[in-house]
Structures are given as C-alpha cells and as structure tokens.
Motif scaffolding. Structure first.
Motif, PDB file in Angstrom:
ATOM      1  N   LYS A 103      -1.530  -4.323  -5.050  1.00 34.44           N
ATOM      2  CA  LYS A 103      -1.677  -5.641  -4.434  1.00 34.44           C
ATOM      3  C   LYS A 103      -2.331  -5.528  -3.061  1.00 34.44           C
ATOM      4  CE  LYS A 103       1.977  -8.189  -6.740  1.00 34.44           C
ATOM      5  NZ  LYS A 103       3.069  -9.124  -6.573  1.00 34.44           N
ATOM      6  N   ILE A 104      -1.979  -4.496  -2.324  1.00 36.29           N
ATOM      7  CA  ILE A 104      -2.594  -4.271  -1.018  1.00 36.29           C
ATOM      8  C   ILE A 104      -4.090  -4.032  -1.194  1.00 36.29           C
ATOM      9  CG2 ILE A 104      -2.773  -2.621   0.902  1.00 36.29           C
ATOM     10  CD1 ILE A 104       0.311  -2.335   0.694  1.00 36.29           C
ATOM     11  N   ARG A 105      -4.451  -3.213  -2.165  1.00 34.17           N
ATOM     12  CA  ARG A 105      -5.863  -2.921  -2.416  1.00 34.17           C
ATOM     13  C   ARG A 105      -6.626  -4.198  -2.765  1.00 34.17           C
ATOM     14  NH1 ARG A 105      -9.133  -1.707  -6.865  1.00 34.17           N
ATOM     15  NH2 ARG A 105     -10.875  -0.347  -6.324  1.00 34.17           N
ATOM     16  N   VAL A 106      -6.072  -5.001  -3.642  1.00 35.56           N
ATOM     17  CA  VAL A 106      -6.722  -6.252  -4.045  1.00 35.56           C
ATOM     18  C   VAL A 106      -6.920  -7.169  -2.839  1.00 35.56           C
ATOM     19  CG1 VAL A 106      -6.406  -8.380  -5.368  1.00 35.56           C
ATOM     20  CG2 VAL A 106      -5.968  -6.167  -6.449  1.00 35.56           C
ATOM     21  N   GLN A 107      -5.882  -7.324  -2.034  1.00 43.00           N
ATOM     22  CA  GLN A 107      -5.970  -8.198  -0.864  1.00 43.00           C
ATOM     23  C   GLN A 107      -6.983  -7.671   0.151  1.00 43.00           C
ATOM     24  OE1 GLN A 107      -4.667 -11.261  -0.386  1.00 43.00           O
ATOM     25  NE2 GLN A 107      -3.981 -11.061  -2.501  1.00 43.00           N
ATOM     26  N   ARG A 108      -7.036  -6.355   0.302  1.00 50.51           N
ATOM     27  CA  ARG A 108      -8.012  -5.746   1.219  1.00 50.51           C
ATOM     28  C   ARG A 108      -9.427  -6.050   0.743  1.00 50.51           C
ATOM     29  NH1 ARG A 108     -11.103  -1.481   0.689  1.00 50.51           N
ATOM     30  NH2 ARG A 108      -9.905  -0.501  -0.973  1.00 50.51           N
ATOM     31  N   GLU A 118      -2.718   3.358  -0.638  1.00 50.21           N
ATOM     32  CA  GLU A 118      -3.207   2.442  -1.674  1.00 50.21           C
ATOM     33  C   GLU A 118      -3.029   2.998  -3.078  1.00 50.21           C
ATOM     34  OE1 GLU A 118      -7.156   0.877  -1.390  1.00 50.21           O
ATOM     35  OE2 GLU A 118      -6.602  -0.477   0.217  1.00 50.21           O
ATOM     36  N   ARG A 119      -3.075   4.295  -3.214  1.00 50.40           N
ATOM     37  CA  ARG A 119      -2.886   4.916  -4.534  1.00 50.40           C
ATOM     38  C   ARG A 119      -1.412   5.122  -4.862  1.00 50.40           C
ATOM     39  NH1 ARG A 119      -7.036   8.500  -2.665  1.00 50.40           N
ATOM     40  NH2 ARG A 119      -5.486  10.157  -2.590  1.00 50.40           N
ATOM     41  N   GLY A 120      -0.551   4.820  -3.911  1.00 53.72           N
ATOM     42  CA  GLY A 120       0.881   4.979  -4.133  1.00 53.72           C
ATOM     43  C   GLY A 120       1.360   6.412  -4.031  1.00 53.72           C
ATOM     44  N   GLU A 121       0.541   7.268  -3.458  1.00 54.89           N
ATOM     45  CA  GLU A 121       0.910   8.680  -3.308  1.00 54.89           C
ATOM     46  C   GLU A 121       1.791   8.912  -2.089  1.00 54.89           C
ATOM     47  OE1 GLU A 121      -2.670  11.007  -3.338  1.00 54.89           O
ATOM     48  OE2 GLU A 121      -3.277  10.217  -5.285  1.00 54.89           O
ATOM     49  N   THR A 122       1.742   7.997  -1.145  1.00 57.95           N
ATOM     50  CA  THR A 122       2.576   8.047   0.056  1.00 57.95           C
ATOM     51  C   THR A 122       3.437   6.798   0.070  1.00 57.95           C
ATOM     52  OG1 THR A 122       0.833   9.198   1.272  1.00 57.95           O
ATOM     53  CG2 THR A 122       2.559   8.156   2.584  1.00 57.95           C
ATOM     54  N   LYS A 123       4.708   6.976   0.329  1.00 61.96           N
ATOM     55  CA  LYS A 123       5.610   5.822   0.373  1.00 61.96           C
ATOM     56  C   LYS A 123       5.335   4.983   1.612  1.00 61.96           C
ATOM     57  CE  LYS A 123       9.276   7.682  -2.370  1.00 61.96           C
ATOM     58  NZ  LYS A 123      10.595   7.349  -2.812  1.00 61.96           N
ATOM     59  N   LEU A 129      -3.946  -8.038   7.050  1.00 65.21           N
ATOM     60  CA  LEU A 129      -4.552  -8.797   5.955  1.00 65.21           C
ATOM     61  C   LEU A 129      -4.317 -10.304   6.095  1.00 65.21           C
ATOM     62  CD1 LEU A 129      -3.636  -6.448   2.984  1.00 65.21           C
ATOM     63  CD2 LEU A 129      -5.877  -6.731   4.048  1.00 65.21           C
ATOM     64  N   GLU A 130      -3.511 -10.686   7.085  1.00 67.70           N
ATOM     65  CA  GLU A 130      -3.184 -12.087   7.359  1.00 67.70           C
ATOM     66  C   GLU A 130      -2.585 -12.772   6.126  1.00 67.70           C
ATOM     67  OE1 GLU A 130      -7.117 -13.274   8.685  1.00 67.70           O
ATOM     68  OE2 GLU A 130      -6.447 -13.103  10.768  1.00 67.70           O
ATOM     69  N   ILE A 131      -1.611 -12.086   5.530  1.00 66.98           N
ATOM     70  CA  ILE A 131      -0.905 -12.628   4.370  1.00 66.98           C
ATOM     71  C   ILE A 131       0.590 -12.448   4.586  1.00 66.98           C
ATOM     72  CG2 ILE A 131      -2.777 -12.264   2.713  1.00 66.98           C
ATOM     73  CD1 ILE A 131      -1.411  -9.671   1.863  1.00 66.98           C
ATOM     74  N   SER A 132       1.372 -13.176   3.821  1.00 70.22           N
ATOM     75  CA  SER A 132       2.820 -13.021   3.929  1.00 70.22           C
ATOM     76  C   SER A 132       3.249 -11.783   3.150  1.00 70.22           C
ATOM     77  CB  SER A 132       3.527 -14.250   3.366  1.00 70.22           C
ATOM     78  OG  SER A 132       3.407 -14.273   1.961  1.00 70.22           O
ATOM     79  N   ILE A 133       4.344 -11.211   3.584  1.00 70.81           N
ATOM     80  CA  ILE A 133       4.839 -10.038   2.860  1.00 70.81           C
ATOM     81  C   ILE A 133       5.284 -10.422   1.452  1.00 70.81           C
ATOM     82  CG2 ILE A 133       5.444  -8.678   4.891  1.00 70.81           C
ATOM     83  CD1 ILE A 133       8.363  -9.551   4.360  1.00 70.81           C
ATOM     84  N   MET A 169       2.414  -5.950 -10.933  1.00 72.04           N
ATOM     85  CA  MET A 169       1.471  -5.108 -10.238  1.00 72.04           C
ATOM     86  C   MET A 169       2.189  -4.419  -9.076  1.00 72.04           C
ATOM     87  SD  MET A 169      -2.116  -6.231  -8.303  1.00 72.04           S
ATOM     88  CE  MET A 169      -2.693  -7.131  -9.702  1.00 72.04           C
ATOM     89  N   PRO A 170       2.013  -3.119  -8.931  1.00 70.59           N
ATOM     90  CA  PRO A 170       2.661  -2.391  -7.825  1.00 70.59           C
ATOM     91  C   PRO A 170       2.170  -2.883  -6.457  1.00 70.59           C
ATOM     92  CG  PRO A 170       1.744  -0.874  -9.449  1.00 70.59           C
ATOM     93  CD  PRO A 170       1.271  -2.242  -9.809  1.00 70.59           C
ATOM     94  N   ILE A 171       3.004  -2.691  -5.452  1.00 64.72           N
ATOM     95  CA  ILE A 171       2.675  -3.120  -4.092  1.00 64.72           C
ATOM     96  C   ILE A 171       1.354  -2.508  -3.634  1.00 64.72           C
ATOM     97  CG2 ILE A 171       3.360  -2.951  -1.660  1.00 64.72           C
ATOM     98  CD1 ILE A 171       6.272  -3.206  -2.614  1.00 64.72           C
TER      99      ILE A 171
END
Length: 65
Positions: free
Chosen positions: A6-11, A36-41, A54-58, A1-3
């Motif tokens: 994963k950010i979207r899911v965690q959010r 979140e859509r991966g359009e911006t790096k 998000l209080e998660i580890s990288i 799963m792209p980063i």
C-alpha cells in the motif's frame, strides 16, 4: 494488500521516487526499498512518518478487516 504494498502504491500515485522518500526519512534508498518490499519491519514512528510524507491517513495504509 500488505502495508508495504500500500505504501508503494501511494508513493507511485504521488509520483515520488524511492530516493525522495529515503531522503525525507533520512535513510538510504536501499533501506527504503527494503521497507517497501517488506524485508524490514516498519516501526510505528516510521509508519507515521511515511503517512505524513505521502499526505494520507494511517488508516488508508492499514490492512482491511
């Protein structure tokens, strides 16, 4: 799963809106949506900021080997 995915899911797990994330990152909701859509790096700095909000580890956001 792209980063970005994963950010979207965690959010969503945290129950945070895109507006809330954008506010915390001091960017527009549209700019956050593009992240979140991966359009911006993602910069390394932004990556760390998002993980902190998000209080998660990288590590949990990195692609699996």
């Amino acid at each position: 799963m792209p980063i970005a995915a994963k950010i979207r899911v965690q959010r969503m797990i945290k129950g945070y809106s895109q507006e809330y994330m954008a506010f915390r990152l001091d960017i527009s909701q549209n700019a956050y949506s593009k992240l979140e859509r991966g359009e911006t790096k993602l910069t390394v700095r932004r990556f760390y900021e998002i993980a902190e909000i998000l209080e998660i580890s990288i590590d949990s956001l990195l692609p699996e080997n």
